[in-house]
Write a protein that holds these residues in place. Sequence first.
Motif, PDB file in Angstrom:
ATOM      1  N   UNK A 343       0.868  -1.173   0.000  1.00 50.96           N
ATOM      2  CA  UNK A 343       0.000   0.000   0.000  1.00 50.96           C
ATOM      3  C   UNK A 343       0.902   1.219   0.000  1.00 50.96           C
ATOM      4  N   UNK A 344       0.429   2.354  -0.524  1.00 57.08           N
ATOM      5  CA  UNK A 344       1.305   3.534  -0.564  1.00 57.08           C
ATOM      6  C   UNK A 344       1.584   4.113   0.828  1.00 57.08           C
ATOM      7  N   UNK A 347      -2.438   3.589   6.006  1.00 61.11           N
ATOM      8  CA  UNK A 347      -3.904   3.425   5.921  1.00 61.11           C
ATOM      9  C   UNK A 347      -4.303   2.851   4.568  1.00 61.11           C
ATOM     10  N   UNK A 348      -3.393   2.879   3.604  1.00 59.71           N
ATOM     11  CA  UNK A 348      -3.632   2.212   2.331  1.00 59.71           C
ATOM     12  C   UNK A 348      -4.135   3.119   1.230  1.00 59.71           C
ATOM     13  N   UNK A 349      -4.661   4.281   1.589  1.00 62.34           N
ATOM     14  CA  UNK A 349      -5.300   5.097   0.555  1.00 62.34           C
ATOM     15  C   UNK A 349      -4.316   5.906  -0.282  1.00 62.34           C
ATOM     16  N   UNK A 360       2.211  12.781   8.027  1.00 61.29           N
ATOM     17  CA  UNK A 360       3.426  12.748   7.211  1.00 61.29           C
ATOM     18  C   UNK A 360       4.469  11.847   7.846  1.00 61.29           C
ATOM     19  N   UNK A 361       4.528  11.923   9.202  1.00 61.65           N
ATOM     20  CA  UNK A 361       5.535  11.157   9.922  1.00 61.65           C
ATOM     21  C   UNK A 361       5.296   9.650   9.746  1.00 61.65           C
ATOM     22  N   UNK A 362       4.027   9.220   9.953  1.00 61.03           N
ATOM     23  CA  UNK A 362       3.767   7.770   9.859  1.00 61.03           C
ATOM     24  C   UNK A 362       3.963   7.280   8.422  1.00 61.03           C
ATOM     25  N   UNK A 363       3.622   8.129   7.446  1.00 61.37           N
ATOM     26  CA  UNK A 363       3.822   7.729   6.051  1.00 61.37           C
ATOM     27  C   UNK A 363       5.317   7.586   5.743  1.00 61.37           C
ATOM     28  N   UNK A 496       8.097   8.207  -6.404  1.00 61.75           N
ATOM     29  CA  UNK A 496       7.157   8.710  -5.387  1.00 61.75           C
ATOM     30  C   UNK A 496       7.567   8.184  -4.012  1.00 61.75           C
ATOM     31  N   UNK A 497       7.950   6.908  -3.949  1.00 58.21           N
ATOM     32  CA  UNK A 497       8.282   6.315  -2.651  1.00 58.21           C
ATOM     33  C   UNK A 497       9.553   6.911  -2.081  1.00 58.21           C
TER      34      UNK A 497
END
Length: 500
Positions: A343-344, A347-349, A360-363, A496-497
């Motif tokens: 997942x990106x 939360x997956x969205x 932003x931190x958790x991503x 992007x990642x």
Amino acid sequence: MLSTVLSATLHGVEGRLVEVEVHVSSGLPSFTVVGLPDAAVRESRDRVRAAVLSTGLKWPAQRITVNLAPSSLRKTGAGLDLAVAIGVLTAVGALAGGEVAGTGFIGELGLDGSLRSAPGIVPMVSALGTKRVVVPLGCVPEARLLSSRVCGARTLSEVVDAVRGRRDWPAPPPPATLVSRAQPDLADVRGQLVGRRALEVAAAGGHHLLLVGPPGSGKTMLATRLPGLLPPLERSEALEVTRIYSAAGLSVPGGALATDPPLRAPHHGATEVSVLGGGTACLRPGELSLAHCGVLFLDELAEFSVAVLDALRQPLEEGVVRVRRARSAVDLPARILLVGAMNPCPCGEGAMRGACRCTDHSRARYQRRLSAPLLDRFDLAVPLCRPDVGDLLGAPCGEPSAKVAERVRLARAAAVVRGVRVNAELPVTTLRQECPLSAGATALLERRLRSGTLSARGLHRVWRVARTVADLEDPGQPLTERHVAEALALRAARETLILS
Ligand SMILES: Nc1ncnc2c1ncn2[C@@H]1O[C@H](COP(=O)(O)OP(=O)(O)OP(=O)(O)O)[C@@H](O)[C@H]1O
Ligand SMILES: [Mg+2]
């Protein structure tokens, strides 16, 4: 009162010849096994004694010493039971030395004298070369994949009688017919043109693929259809895959040769040893080796432990897992096509959809689990969206796997002409000499290099993917800007990642 009987043990995915020396002498009754046996081999003492007595033969009330040579090699598993029993019977004169000379004995014994299969029959039989080998009856078909001089029996008493020449070896079960497993078909996937294209390019060029998308976007669906696009295994590959599965105790039922490229999809909680192979007691093949010549699918890639992900880097580069332990070392084959799905964000969205609830931190923390060197191994990284409603309900079925597999076959043939198995293996020198870039393609790559969105390593990866893209149309055509642009687009999710 000394006898020597041949057998074999498993070392990684290879069999090693073992000489079982049995010495019976007068003294207090005892039974000792020496020569680096593991726990299972040491326990053979009790199984062998019970099996011989159950068979109605006499057990010597003497001092018995079993030496497993070479003593520097660790012996694992219960496959040496039969050889130890035959060695004891020969040492006490119940069997003549001439009757067992030049024959290998492999199999585990039950307390009632029955002969049971042991993991690794195929590699162990190959370790005995051209010698006659006796194995459990059900293992004869798989053992005969490598040697024609294989006999089988159900019990120790059948082995003793046949060795003495009092009865024929029992007839083995017929080998299983080679039936290809029904593979899921790409025709089931509606829409998802980018995902389908990435799958085709991955299969044609052997490029590792990362699928990034929200839940339900079809990542698992696409990945499980990749083996169906690969050509069937060649005989040498089939033998190698069968040998690995046998060593892992996962032989094909009925002893048939594996013909389809394997697909392995370990759970994200898998440990380093289960993915890479190894272990302390015996060096077993892991998921990487079980996926040899096929596809390793790591679903929920970012949920795998960082240790597992980092340990993947070396095998992906070299095609082998080098397991090193204090007392032993083994190289396990692992030439795989890696497909990762994730997942990106947690939360997956994904940030793009506006529905993302992540900070932003958790991503950033989620994406950091994939190190840049690991992401670098993915030549293809595509973002997937949930399928379009129109596509799901109305669109005609997509192109079936068989049609795509035919294009893949032709593209792979072009790579073979260049001296490699697949384009992903093209050395830089061959790339420069045999896959020159057009002026437009060079200019496009130069722009990306100067803007810093493409690294030196990335340059050659894009170049190889562009060659595969061109090969899928026509292997004879030169590389143009269009092919390079598609190769760059097929790694869009990677940027992007890394950048987010
Ligand atoms: N393009 C598609 N065409 C037809 N069915 C689809 C498509 N995409 C998804 N589906 C349906 O949705 C189901 C879920 O897809 P899949 O399991 O591949 O999603 P996923 O991206 O792996 O999700 P997750 O992130 O939760 O693992 C599929 O089993 C299939 O029934
Ligand atoms: Mg999934």
